[in-house]
Design an enzyme around this catalytic site. Sequence first.
Site, short mmCIF file in Angstrom:
data_model
loop_
_atom_site.label_atom_id
_atom_site.label_comp_id
_atom_site.label_asym_id
_atom_site.label_seq_id
_atom_site.Cartn_x
_atom_site.Cartn_y
_atom_site.Cartn_z
N GLY A 102 -2.31 4.69 10.33
CA GLY A 102 -3.45 5.61 10.44
C GLY A 102 -4.77 4.89 10.66
N GLY A 161 -1.74 1.82 6.98
CA GLY A 161 -1.53 0.83 8.06
C GLY A 161 -1.58 1.39 9.47
NE ARG A 207 10.66 5.36 2.61
CZ ARG A 207 9.56 5.40 1.86
NH1 ARG A 207 9.30 6.45 1.11
NH2 ARG A 207 8.71 4.40 1.84
CG ASN A 212 1.98 -1.39 -6.12
OD1 ASN A 212 3.09 -0.97 -6.45
ND2 ASN A 212 1.41 -1.06 -4.98
NE ARG A 258 1.69 3.26 -5.55
CZ ARG A 258 2.03 3.11 -4.29
NH1 ARG A 258 2.10 1.91 -3.76
NH2 ARG A 258 2.28 4.16 -3.56
CD GLU A 278 -1.95 3.48 -1.97
OE1 GLU A 278 -2.04 2.48 -1.22
OE2 GLU A 278 -0.93 4.18 -2.05
CG HIS A 326 1.94 8.02 0.03
ND1 HIS A 326 2.72 8.51 1.05
CD2 HIS A 326 2.35 6.74 -0.15
CE1 HIS A 326 3.54 7.58 1.49
NE2 HIS A 326 3.33 6.49 0.77
#
Length: 399
Positions: free
Chosen positions: A334, A332, A245, A13, A96, A386, A185
């Site tokens: 959640g 993280g 963001r 990744n 990824r 993931e 995601h």
Amino acid sequence: MSARDKQLVLVINAGSSSIKFSLFGAQADPQLVCKGQVEGIFTEPHFCAKNEAGEKLSDTPLPPSGHKNHDAALRYILDWLRGHTDGRSLAVIGHRVVHGGSSFTQPVCVTPEVLAALDETVALAPLHAPHNIMPMRVLAELLPAVPQVACFDTAFHRTQSEAAQLYALPYDFSQQHGIRRYGFHGLSYEYIASVLPAVDASAAKGRTVVAHLGNGASMAGLLAGRCQATTMGFTALEGLMMGTRAGTFDPALVFHCLTHLEMSVEQVSDLVHKQSGLLGVSGISSDMRDLHASDNPRAALAISMFCQHVAREAASLAAAIEGLDALVFTAGIGENDAEVRRRVCQQLAWLGVALDDAANRQRSAAPHRISTADSRVRVYVIPTNEEVMIARHALATAA
Ligand code: AMP
């Protein structure tokens, strides 16, 4: 035991300043061997790695010269891995890839043609795509006999209807330039969809909203495990406010910044990608833990805004999938932030969400239910993975 059971899968990744890797056994249900990363590639490169139990295997700065690019970082990782494979060979390498553009709707084996087509996606994701693609070329050179598979964060969202994917821009313009809501995601949502049947078989067949709340944050509405709608769009800027963001804001603000405030395109891009979100509102940090620890009212404001955005998007996605059987928190924030979950669920009480406060505060690395027994909507915390999703795809695609 097949020959593959004695082999390994390497998952890569690669981001703008770090390369993360995970090494799995190549079984049907891939088991983690070790994972790690080189971070600070352009500044102070640092390597760390842990075994499957989370114990440190290495934690070391890399020599300042010679490791300040992705190519060298990747070579360092491969050299290190050679000493940690117990003589087992690599069956496949999975990557990824953040953006699959319009053409990639499922994982693909990396070939020269695929690499050429991936180069076309750079315009869609200039911040991520070059870093995702580069390791494929380096590894094709270093390990030419090992197949590589590209796995896309956008692919899971291709099941959305055309109406859900389109922006209300001129149809021909959108078609010509590949402008649509791609969503991101996807590998995380796919992993959650893959474990949901064992957690709640009825929700897996029904209507579930998944909240992937990490440094990057998005949500998706799933019907029978397939994506019907998601909060991120053409890029990973749209939707929820995130660590740095802005999430959704009036696009006309960009014109205002460019013309009236005489900002450059780079300055506006920096503003909305790197200086906004939790960091921008709080003025303190992009990390939710720092905001909880602060008594500054702007930290509280940022947390409130974040929770409100999540609750609003949950209701919007429930409308898109015409009901709500289950709500899943992951990533993280959640997985770890009971207070954010409590506030989101409180705002969704009218939808039939009733939180079990004690269950919500309980920590567990396994999927667990946090709603009351009589809550009309079941609520779960399910840790995402993931990397294992990429390992599974890599094995299946290269088979
Ligand atoms: P991720 O991008 O999924 O790795 O999530 C990273 C983010 O999760 C961090 O920036 C934190 O904001 C958040 N996070 C991690 N641990 C906790 C925690 N215990 N409580 C609240 N937020 C957390």
